[in-house]
Design a protein around this motif. Structure first.
Motif, PDB file in Angstrom:
ATOM      1  N   PRO A 418     -34.825 -12.308 -52.850  1.00  0.00           N
ATOM      2  CA  PRO A 418     -34.049 -11.299 -53.585  1.00  0.00           C
ATOM      3  C   PRO A 418     -33.855  -9.999 -52.812  1.00  0.00           C
ATOM      4  CG  PRO A 418     -35.638 -12.354 -55.036  1.00  0.00           C
ATOM      5  CD  PRO A 418     -35.948 -12.838 -53.657  1.00  0.00           C
ATOM      6  N   TRP A 419     -34.886  -9.539 -52.070  1.00  0.00           N
ATOM      7  CA  TRP A 419     -34.729  -8.282 -51.323  1.00  0.00           C
ATOM      8  C   TRP A 419     -33.602  -8.390 -50.309  1.00  0.00           C
ATOM      9  CZ3 TRP A 419     -34.739  -6.846 -46.234  1.00  0.00           C
ATOM     10  CH2 TRP A 419     -34.812  -5.465 -45.959  1.00  0.00           C
ATOM     11  N   THR A 420     -33.595  -9.469 -49.533  1.00  0.00           N
ATOM     12  CA  THR A 420     -32.562  -9.651 -48.511  1.00  0.00           C
ATOM     13  C   THR A 420     -31.189  -9.823 -49.149  1.00  0.00           C
ATOM     14  OG1 THR A 420     -34.210 -10.730 -47.101  1.00  0.00           O
ATOM     15  CG2 THR A 420     -31.908 -11.001 -46.490  1.00  0.00           C
ATOM     16  N   VAL A 421     -31.117 -10.629 -50.203  1.00  0.00           N
ATOM     17  CA  VAL A 421     -29.832 -10.873 -50.865  1.00  0.00           C
ATOM     18  C   VAL A 421     -29.244  -9.581 -51.400  1.00  0.00           C
ATOM     19  CG1 VAL A 421     -28.719 -11.988 -52.841  1.00  0.00           C
ATOM     20  CG2 VAL A 421     -30.340 -13.278 -51.431  1.00  0.00           C
ATOM     21  N   GLU A 422     -30.040  -8.795 -52.101  1.00  0.00           N
ATOM     22  CA  GLU A 422     -29.505  -7.572 -52.707  1.00  0.00           C
ATOM     23  C   GLU A 422     -29.231  -6.489 -51.670  1.00  0.00           C
ATOM     24  OE1 GLU A 422     -28.485  -7.056 -55.997  1.00  0.00           O
ATOM     25  OE2 GLU A 422     -28.669  -9.225 -55.798  1.00  0.00           O
ATOM     26  N   THR A 423     -30.001  -6.463 -50.587  1.00  0.00           N
ATOM     27  CA  THR A 423     -29.710  -5.517 -49.511  1.00  0.00           C
ATOM     28  C   THR A 423     -28.364  -5.835 -48.873  1.00  0.00           C
ATOM     29  OG1 THR A 423     -32.061  -5.173 -49.049  1.00  0.00           O
ATOM     30  CG2 THR A 423     -30.527  -4.598 -47.306  1.00  0.00           C
ATOM     31  N   ILE A 424     -28.106  -7.120 -48.642  1.00  0.00           N
ATOM     32  CA  ILE A 424     -26.809  -7.528 -48.094  1.00  0.00           C
ATOM     33  C   ILE A 424     -25.695  -7.252 -49.105  1.00  0.00           C
ATOM     34  CG2 ILE A 424     -25.451  -9.524 -47.344  1.00  0.00           C
ATOM     35  CD1 ILE A 424     -28.049 -10.687 -46.186  1.00  0.00           C
ATOM     36  N   ALA A 425     -25.959  -7.517 -50.382  1.00  0.00           N
ATOM     37  CA  ALA A 425     -24.950  -7.251 -51.416  1.00  0.00           C
ATOM     38  C   ALA A 425     -24.601  -5.774 -51.475  1.00  0.00           C
ATOM     39  CB  ALA A 425     -25.455  -7.732 -52.773  1.00  0.00           C
ATOM     40  N   MET A 426     -25.604  -4.914 -51.316  1.00  0.00           N
ATOM     41  CA  MET A 426     -25.379  -3.473 -51.401  1.00  0.00           C
ATOM     42  C   MET A 426     -24.574  -2.940 -50.218  1.00  0.00           C
ATOM     43  SD  MET A 426     -28.221  -0.396 -51.360  1.00  0.00           S
ATOM     44  CE  MET A 426     -29.087  -1.050 -52.775  1.00  0.00           C
ATOM     45  N   ARG A 427     -24.975  -3.329 -49.029  1.00  0.00           N
ATOM     46  CA  ARG A 427     -24.411  -2.685 -47.845  1.00  0.00           C
ATOM     47  C   ARG A 427     -23.354  -3.514 -47.129  1.00  0.00           C
ATOM     48  NH1 ARG A 427     -28.404  -0.032 -43.931  1.00  0.00           N
ATOM     49  NH2 ARG A 427     -26.381   0.760 -43.260  1.00  0.00           N
ATOM     50  N   ALA A 428     -23.406  -4.829 -47.225  1.00  0.00           N
ATOM     51  CA  ALA A 428     -22.414  -5.665 -46.548  1.00  0.00           C
ATOM     52  C   ALA A 428     -21.278  -6.062 -47.481  1.00  0.00           C
ATOM     53  CB  ALA A 428     -23.081  -6.917 -45.972  1.00  0.00           C
ATOM     54  N   LEU A 429     -21.622  -6.518 -48.699  1.00  0.00           N
ATOM     55  CA  LEU A 429     -20.586  -6.896 -49.657  1.00  0.00           C
ATOM     56  C   LEU A 429     -19.982  -5.680 -50.346  1.00  0.00           C
ATOM     57  CD1 LEU A 429     -22.288  -9.985 -51.348  1.00  0.00           C
ATOM     58  CD2 LEU A 429     -20.649  -9.968 -49.468  1.00  0.00           C
ATOM     59  N   GLY A 430     -20.761  -4.592 -50.462  1.00  0.00           N
ATOM     60  CA  GLY A 430     -20.245  -3.390 -51.099  1.00  0.00           C
ATOM     61  C   GLY A 430     -20.356  -3.377 -52.605  1.00  0.00           C
ATOM     62  N   ASP A 431     -21.241  -4.177 -53.174  1.00  0.00           N
ATOM     63  CA  ASP A 431     -21.413  -4.211 -54.632  1.00  0.00           C
ATOM     64  C   ASP A 431     -22.130  -2.923 -55.064  1.00  0.00           C
ATOM     65  OD1 ASP A 431     -21.976  -4.654 -57.275  1.00  0.00           O
ATOM     66  OD2 ASP A 431     -22.885  -6.628 -56.977  1.00  0.00           O
ATOM     67  N   PRO A 432     -21.477  -2.063 -55.856  1.00  0.00           N
ATOM     68  CA  PRO A 432     -22.103  -0.795 -56.250  1.00  0.00           C
ATOM     69  C   PRO A 432     -23.245  -0.961 -57.238  1.00  0.00           C
ATOM     70  CG  PRO A 432     -20.038  -1.084 -57.422  1.00  0.00           C
ATOM     71  CD  PRO A 432     -20.124  -2.210 -56.432  1.00  0.00           C
ATOM     72  N   ASP A 433     -23.409  -2.175 -57.777  1.00  0.00           N
ATOM     73  CA  ASP A 433     -24.468  -2.415 -58.754  1.00  0.00           C
ATOM     74  C   ASP A 433     -25.620  -3.217 -58.157  1.00  0.00           C
ATOM     75  OD1 ASP A 433     -25.352  -1.924 -61.414  1.00  0.00           O
ATOM     76  OD2 ASP A 433     -24.951  -4.013 -61.930  1.00  0.00           O
ATOM     77  N   ALA A 434     -25.607  -3.445 -56.842  1.00  0.00           N
ATOM     78  CA  ALA A 434     -26.713  -4.161 -56.207  1.00  0.00           C
ATOM     79  C   ALA A 434     -28.001  -3.358 -56.397  1.00  0.00           C
ATOM     80  CB  ALA A 434     -26.428  -4.359 -54.726  1.00  0.00           C
ATOM     81  N   PHE A 435     -29.096  -4.063 -56.602  1.00  0.00           N
ATOM     82  CA  PHE A 435     -30.351  -3.379 -56.947  1.00  0.00           C
ATOM     83  C   PHE A 435     -31.518  -4.115 -56.301  1.00  0.00           C
ATOM     84  CE2 PHE A 435     -33.539  -2.047 -60.359  1.00  0.00           C
ATOM     85  CZ  PHE A 435     -33.643  -0.756 -59.863  1.00  0.00           C
ATOM     86  N   ILE A 436     -32.463  -3.358 -55.706  1.00  0.00           N
ATOM     87  CA  ILE A 436     -33.591  -3.969 -54.997  1.00  0.00           C
ATOM     88  C   ILE A 436     -34.916  -3.407 -55.540  1.00  0.00           C
ATOM     89  CG2 ILE A 436     -32.513  -4.710 -52.852  1.00  0.00           C
ATOM     90  CD1 ILE A 436     -33.051  -2.003 -51.662  1.00  0.00           C
ATOM     91  N   PRO A 437     -35.298  -3.834 -56.738  1.00  0.00           N
ATOM     92  CA  PRO A 437     -36.516  -3.301 -57.358  1.00  0.00           C
ATOM     93  C   PRO A 437     -37.797  -3.691 -56.627  1.00  0.00           C
ATOM     94  CG  PRO A 437     -35.726  -5.180 -58.606  1.00  0.00           C
ATOM     95  CD  PRO A 437     -34.668  -4.872 -57.577  1.00  0.00           C
ATOM     96  N   THR A 438     -37.731  -4.708 -55.759  1.00  0.00           N
ATOM     97  CA  THR A 438     -38.929  -5.112 -55.012  1.00  0.00           C
ATOM     98  C   THR A 438     -39.101  -4.314 -53.721  1.00  0.00           C
ATOM     99  OG1 THR A 438     -37.663  -6.852 -53.892  1.00  0.00           O
ATOM    100  CG2 THR A 438     -38.827  -7.455 -55.919  1.00  0.00           C
ATOM    101  N   ASP A 439     -38.128  -3.479 -53.360  1.00  0.00           N
ATOM    102  CA  ASP A 439     -38.229  -2.677 -52.135  1.00  0.00           C
ATOM    103  C   ASP A 439     -39.400  -1.705 -52.237  1.00  0.00           C
ATOM    104  OD1 ASP A 439     -36.786  -1.600 -49.579  1.00  0.00           O
ATOM    105  OD2 ASP A 439     -37.172   0.174 -50.822  1.00  0.00           O
ATOM    106  N   LEU A 440     -40.207  -1.621 -51.186  1.00  0.00           N
ATOM    107  CA  LEU A 440     -41.386  -0.775 -51.218  1.00  0.00           C
ATOM    108  C   LEU A 440     -41.023   0.688 -51.448  1.00  0.00           C
ATOM    109  CD1 LEU A 440     -44.429  -0.417 -50.916  1.00  0.00           C
ATOM    110  CD2 LEU A 440     -44.084  -0.252 -48.426  1.00  0.00           C
ATOM    111  N   GLY A 441     -39.963   1.166 -50.772  1.00  0.00           N
ATOM    112  CA  GLY A 441     -39.559   2.559 -50.945  1.00  0.00           C
ATOM    113  C   GLY A 441     -39.113   2.858 -52.364  1.00  0.00           C
ATOM    114  N   VAL A 442     -38.399   1.908 -52.985  1.00  0.00           N
ATOM    115  CA  VAL A 442     -37.955   2.084 -54.371  1.00  0.00           C
ATOM    116  C   VAL A 442     -39.155   2.107 -55.306  1.00  0.00           C
ATOM    117  CG1 VAL A 442     -36.709   0.964 -56.260  1.00  0.00           C
ATOM    118  CG2 VAL A 442     -35.667   1.090 -53.997  1.00  0.00           C
ATOM    119  N   ARG A 443     -40.113   1.219 -55.106  1.00  0.00           N
ATOM    120  CA  ARG A 443     -41.285   1.161 -55.989  1.00  0.00           C
ATOM    121  C   ARG A 443     -42.147   2.420 -55.855  1.00  0.00           C
ATOM    122  NH1 ARG A 443     -44.274  -4.486 -55.420  1.00  0.00           N
ATOM    123  NH2 ARG A 443     -45.431  -3.527 -57.140  1.00  0.00           N
ATOM    124  N   LEU A 444     -42.342   2.896 -54.632  1.00  0.00           N
ATOM    125  CA  LEU A 444     -43.132   4.120 -54.439  1.00  0.00           C
ATOM    126  C   LEU A 444     -42.447   5.316 -55.086  1.00  0.00           C
ATOM    127  CD1 LEU A 444     -44.278   3.712 -50.711  1.00  0.00           C
ATOM    128  CD2 LEU A 444     -45.686   3.484 -52.772  1.00  0.00           C
TER     129      LEU A 444
END
Length: 490
Positions: A418-444
């Protein structure tokens, strides 16, 4: 929005620049169409007509205003917010697909018939794909006419016109001036550009927060492919007809853009990709207003209004870099990417800086030796499987691709979670609603400011942030002291 006459009238009378690109205002008594923020005295309401696109206004017989240059408005944010066929079509037209493959090629890539594409575009935009591509060619022609000393015949073909006659007729019809008259209107004493190099302004809807946007791109820059130099982000571009180098400089009211292209036919595509990279067609007011509704996020939003999502000029490149960045630091990810560039990238010459290569495409990376990668065995397998799928066109990450299908295709690969998929969705596909709740920076960050820190609870809380969760991620990342959150020192 053009059908909401009362709202459009208020925007025109208040000269509200936020609506530039959302709709166009034509005046029946003058035969001119403008952007809503045009500085001239607003016309009488009875003489106003509203159109959803510049192409629709041109089809109705109106010519572009010489004061406000409506053809140079920021693009409508709708095309980067949505994943339906009309939005995908508009992204592909901006990327030059109609000029390169025609309307049948566009329809084939979308998986629809030509008639279906025509019908849907006419219903929503008042113009078909040919008219929309023609309007884009006219804008590209004006840029070349006004910012270069190219002969008009070269301008015509570089802008995508099939003949000099069509070029002349279109320019006269859209701008009410001949190409020569357009060039003569440019101030005397204009510096002569280096052949193949153009300087232009990329407009955006204010406000814009350049810190995380350029800071992220500079902090994660792959040596040889990207660099920060003299207050500007620079990178190489792989383009349909050749390659180029983009120099992008944040300024108060626009982004300065300098393009060095090996083939000027790539101009409109290069501009589109630079705008997409910097998320310049976003509607920051709408995003900030919604996120500010969460009292926990509100202080972060008010501190840095207009945050954008740093994206990419090449989705396949970013997908490879996302896998290289799994569970490693930013510096390590840059090192791994730089090794691929040196081993497999195409060398280029950069007289103005230190760029040396194009990032290798999937075809070049498909021949790499996995044993030569300084990666754990599982990640080597993930990378080579991804590259093989991209090279075989089994995964569609193009600007006109289906976001949901791309997610499913990526998720089917080994080692792509999920982290890789949503990171690609956010920055490569351009989906403005992509979300990466498992990202360490987001959780901290979530735990630091009082949001739920577990992924499941954060997902439930973030429902209120939709459809702008990718922008919420930018605000959460900004709570940390990291170079991605600030402009680098020269």
């Amino acid at each position: 929005m053009h059908e909401d006459v009362e709202r459009c009238v208020r925007a025109v009378q208040s000269k509200d620049a936020r609506f530039d690109g959302w709709f166009f205002c034509a005046v029946i008594t003058t035969g001119i169409y403008c952007r809503p923020s045009c500085p001239v005295v607003p016309p009488k309401i009875k003489n106003m007509r509203f159109y959803p696109s510049a192409a629709a206004a041109q089809l109705a017989g109106f010519r572009a205003c010489k004061r406000c240059r409506p053809d140079a408005s920021p693009g409508s944010p709708r095309w980067n917010e949505r994943a339906d066929v009309v939005a995908r079509t508009m992204r592909m037209i901006a990327d030059g697909v109609v000029d390169r493959a025609g309307v049948p090629g566009l329809a084939t890539q979308l998986g629809y018939s030509t008639r279906q594409i025509e019908r849907q575009l006419l219903a929503e935009l008042g113009a078909g794909p040919l008219a929309l591509a023609r309007a884009q060619r006219a804008q590209t022609a004006r840029l070349l006419i006004e910012t270069s000393t190219l002969p008009m015949s070269d301008v015509a073909f570089a802008a995508g016109f099939a003949s000099i006659r069509t070029f002349n007729d279109t320019v006269r019809e859209v701008f009410a001036l001949t190409p020569t008259q357009l060039r003569d209107r440019v101030a005397r004493g204009r510096p002569v550009a280096t052949p193949g190099t153009l300087s232009l302004r990329l407009p955006f809807r204010a406000p814009l927060c350049p810190g995380n946007l350029f800071g992220h791109l500079a902090a994660t820059a792959v040596p040889g492919v990207e660099e920060w130099r003299d207050g500007a982000y620079r990178r190489t571009l792989r383009l349909p007809y050749g390659h180029g180098i983009a120099t992008l400089r944040p300024l108060p009211d626009h982004v300065g853009c300098r393009l060095a292209l090996t083939d000027l036919r790539d101009l409109s595509t290069a501009i589109s990709r630079c705008r997409r990279l910097l998320d310049l067609d976003a509607d920051p007011v709408a995003v900030d207003d919604l996120l500010r509704g969460d009292p926990v996020l509100a202080p972060l939003v008010d501190k840095d209004l207009g945050r954008r999502v740093p994206r990419t000029v090449d989705a396949s490149e970013f997908a490879v870099r996302a896998v290289l960045g799994q569970q490693v630091s930013t510096a390590a990810a840059r090192t791994h990417a730089a090794r691929l560039v040196i081993a497999h990238g195409e060398p280029i010459t950069d007289a103005a800086g230190g760029l040396t290569h194009l990032f290798p495409g999937p075809a070049a990376l498909a021949s790499m030796d996995p044993a030569a990668l300084a990666l754990p065995r599982a990640r080597r397998t993930t990378l080579t499987t991804l590259v093989a799928a991209l090279a075989a066109d089994e995964i569609d990450l193009s600007v006109g691709g289906d976001w949901h299908r791309a997610r499913a295709q990526l998720s089917a690969l080994p080692g792509v979670g999920p982290w890789t998929v949503e990171t690609i969705a956010m920055r490569a596909l351009g989906d403005p609603d992509a979300f990466i709740p498992t990202d360490l920076g987001v959780r901290l960050a979530a735990g630091k400011i009082g949001l739920p820190a577990t992924p499941a609870a954060l997902i439930r809380h973030a429902v209120a942030w939709r459809p702008w969760r990718a922008y919420a991620v930018q605000h959460l990342w900004a709570t940390g002291d990291h170079p991605v959150n600030r402009l680098p020192a020269d």
